[in-house]
Design an enzyme around this catalytic site. Structure first.
Site, PDB file in Angstrom:
ATOM      1  N   CYS A 104       0.859  -1.185   0.000  1.00 16.46           N
ATOM      2  CA  CYS A 104       0.000   0.000   0.000  1.00 16.46           C
ATOM      3  C   CYS A 104       0.897   1.237   0.000  1.00 16.46           C
ATOM      4  O   CYS A 104       1.699   1.429   0.908  1.00 16.46           O
ATOM      5  CB  CYS A 104      -0.894  -0.027   1.235  1.00 16.46           C
ATOM      6  SG  CYS A 104      -1.912   1.439   1.414  1.00 16.46           S
ATOM      7  N   CYS A 118     -10.110  10.546   8.991  1.00 15.66           N
ATOM      8  CA  CYS A 118      -8.771  10.131   8.556  1.00 15.66           C
ATOM      9  C   CYS A 118      -7.677  10.944   9.204  1.00 15.66           C
ATOM     10  O   CYS A 118      -7.735  12.176   9.235  1.00 15.66           O
ATOM     11  CB  CYS A 118      -8.697  10.263   7.032  1.00 15.66           C
ATOM     12  SG  CYS A 118      -7.056  10.010   6.366  1.00 15.66           S
ATOM     13  N   GLU A 159      -4.448  11.729  -1.778  1.00 21.51           N
ATOM     14  CA  GLU A 159      -5.446  11.435  -2.822  1.00 21.51           C
ATOM     15  C   GLU A 159      -4.677  11.285  -4.140  1.00 21.51           C
ATOM     16  O   GLU A 159      -4.178  12.279  -4.699  1.00 21.51           O
ATOM     17  CB  GLU A 159      -6.464  12.579  -2.877  1.00 21.51           C
ATOM     18  CG  GLU A 159      -7.269  12.688  -4.171  1.00 21.51           C
ATOM     19  CD  GLU A 159      -8.047  11.425  -4.529  1.00 21.51           C
ATOM     20  OE1 GLU A 159      -8.863  10.997  -3.720  1.00 21.51           O
ATOM     21  OE2 GLU A 159      -7.824  10.885  -5.634  1.00 21.51           O
ATOM     22  N   SER A 213     -13.747   5.668  -2.873  1.00 15.10           N
ATOM     23  CA  SER A 213     -14.146   5.804  -1.476  1.00 15.10           C
ATOM     24  C   SER A 213     -15.481   6.527  -1.449  1.00 15.10           C
ATOM     25  O   SER A 213     -15.531   7.743  -1.550  1.00 15.10           O
ATOM     26  CB  SER A 213     -13.089   6.624  -0.716  1.00 15.10           C
ATOM     27  OG  SER A 213     -11.860   5.949  -0.743  1.00 15.10           O
ATOM     28  N   LEU A 214     -16.565   5.749  -1.331  1.00 15.37           N
ATOM     29  CA  LEU A 214     -17.907   6.329  -1.401  1.00 15.37           C
ATOM     30  C   LEU A 214     -18.365   6.756  -0.002  1.00 15.37           C
ATOM     31  O   LEU A 214     -18.715   7.896   0.219  1.00 15.37           O
ATOM     32  CB  LEU A 214     -18.875   5.314  -2.014  1.00 15.37           C
ATOM     33  CG  LEU A 214     -20.260   5.858  -2.336  1.00 15.37           C
ATOM     34  CD1 LEU A 214     -20.201   6.893  -3.450  1.00 15.37           C
ATOM     35  CD2 LEU A 214     -21.200   4.716  -2.750  1.00 15.37           C
ATOM     36  N   HIS A 215     -18.406   5.837   0.883  1.00 20.51           N
ATOM     37  CA  HIS A 215     -18.723   6.052   2.305  1.00 20.51           C
ATOM     38  C   HIS A 215     -20.132   6.515   2.596  1.00 20.51           C
ATOM     39  O   HIS A 215     -20.582   6.407   3.729  1.00 20.51           O
ATOM     40  CB  HIS A 215     -17.714   7.000   2.967  1.00 20.51           C
ATOM     41  CG  HIS A 215     -16.296   6.557   2.811  1.00 20.51           C
ATOM     42  ND1 HIS A 215     -15.938   5.233   2.857  1.00 20.51           N
ATOM     43  CD2 HIS A 215     -15.158   7.245   2.578  1.00 20.51           C
ATOM     44  CE1 HIS A 215     -14.629   5.129   2.665  1.00 20.51           C
ATOM     45  NE2 HIS A 215     -14.137   6.327   2.485  1.00 20.51           N
TER      46      HIS A 215
HETATM   47  S1  SF4 Z   1      -8.498  11.143   0.530  1.00 17.09           S
HETATM   48 FE1  SF4 Z   1      -7.668   9.385   1.709  1.00 17.09          FE
HETATM   49  S2  SF4 Z   1      -5.777  10.177   2.650  1.00 17.09           S
HETATM   50 FE2  SF4 Z   1      -6.963  11.942   1.966  1.00 17.09          FE
HETATM   51  S3  SF4 Z   1      -8.096  12.584   3.750  1.00 17.09           S
HETATM   52 FE3  SF4 Z   1      -9.431  11.223   2.594  1.00 17.09          FE
HETATM   53  S4  SF4 Z   1      -9.093   9.163   3.465  1.00 17.09           S
HETATM   54 FE4  SF4 Z   1      -7.428  10.496   4.123  1.00 17.09          FE
END
Ligand code: SF4
Length: 350
Positions: A104, A118, A159, A213-215
């Site tokens: 990762c 996060c 990101e 990353s939908l969440h």
């Molecule tokens: S995009 Fe990923 S690394 Fe950036 S704040 Fe959101 S969860 Fe964290």
């Protein structure tokens, strides 16, 4: 400034050798093999190159070698590496799950998306990594791995689509069959979804995987969890995802991190099922890993069961991942804990 060799894809390397150093094109294959197949960290080790050529390389270029400051292994075998890269401190994680060994990687020092759960997001943004710095993380872990690294995920600090030039180059380098040769389908780029981001992956016309990353499929909830989501509607996100699935013929992974009282209700499960029903996808449910200093909590087992039992019959592919690496703070959303936060008192993409 010296050229960071690890960050040049094959064509860039060849151009540099021919145009700038006035070398013959065949040198590119030799050098690329030393850097990315044999993965040596000094010019001295490139024994089939003439001393004269090695000296030219030494004066014009560098090989990025991270300094490893700490290595923390969990009982489950997940290993977190604290690395000192030219641009600052970073964390990378190795997740062994034989026969699969997944690396990762981080792409930025911190992150500007500001996801509320996060640790990286809470530490702010401190700069982009170069392609060389991204590739160097992988090679450091490959040097310690008991088996060949089979998979790579771009889910560490940052990101990826907010640093696309470097990430795009790194993708080409690590999937090149003259080098470490990680298959395109074994590499996954994760994104919260930023305007134009997925389009860049589509434009590569390759088979790299995509995880979104939908969440939450409820606008208000999603924007509460991911402030950067305000820049892109759920409809636009779906449009871009469908462009990816249509062009690549691959399914997308929708990441959904369950957080107590935030996105774990039946209403949220319903909206998720509705959103996903016309997307070729698999839904990856994750259970939130508590982060020191942040208020969010993981759902109770009862709520988790209720959510998954609602979703399973309504969505074709759902997995529940109790994220590995929690014990070493190497799970999603926990990266960066020990480096960036220590720095200011900040890796990780859920
Ligand atoms: S995009 Fe990923 S690394 Fe950036 S704040 Fe959101 S969860 Fe964290």
């Amino acid at each position: 400034m010296k050229v960071q060799l690890l960050g040049l894809n094959f064509d860039e390397l060849q151009n540099w050798l021919v145009e700038d150093l006035k070398q013959k094109p065949f040198r590119a294959k030799q050098l690329f093999t030393w850097l990315h197949f044999r993965r040596v960290s000094s010019f001295e080790e490139m024994t089939d190159l003439s001393l004269k050529f090695r000296n030219i390389l030494k004066s014009e270029a560098e090989i990025t070698v991270p300094e490893q400051t700490e290595r923390v292994e969990s009982d489950e075998g997940t290993v977190k590496y604290l690395l000192k890269l030219p641009g600052g401190p970073a964390e990378s994680v190795m997740i062994p799950d034989p026969p699969r060994f997944t690396a990762c990687l981080s792409t930025q020092y911190g992150c500007r998306m500001g996801c509320k759960f996060c640790m990286t997001g809470s530490a702010g943004f401190h700069g982009n990594m170069s392609a060389a710095e991204i590739v160097a993380q992988l090679y450091t872990m490959a040097g310690h791995s008991p088996a060949r690294i089979s998979n790579v995920v771009f889910m560490g600090m940052g990101e990826p689509m907010d640093n696309w030039d470097a990430v795009g180059s790194a993708l080409e380098i690590i999937s090149d069959d003259r080098g470490i040769c990680i298959g395109q389908r074994k590499i996954t780029v994760s994104t919260v979804g930023i305007p134009g981001g997925i389009r860049k992956l589509v434009d590569m016309e390759k088979q790299y995987g995509l995880a979104v990353s939908l969440h939450s499929a409820v606008r208000e909830t999603r924007e509460e969890i991911i402030p950067a989501a305000r820049a892109m509607s759920l409809e636009q996100l779906k449009h871009d995802i469908l462009e990816y699935t249509g062009t690549t013929g691959r399914r997308v992974t929708l990441e959904y991190c369950l957080i107590r009282g935030v996105n774990d209700s039946i209403e949220e499960a319903h909206e998720l099922a509705e959103y996903a029903k016309d997307i070729p996808c698999k839904i990856n449910l994750l259970v939130y890993n508590p982060v020191p200093g942040l208020d969010w909590k993981r759902p109770s087992e009862e709520v988790l069961k209720r959510f998954t039992e609602y979703l399973y019959p309504r969505s074709s592919a759902v997995t529940l991942r109790r994220s590995r690496g929690g014990k070493v703070a190497g799970a999603c959303g926990q990266l960066g804990a020990s480096v960036l936060l220590e720095k200011e008192k900040g890796p990780g993409c859920q």
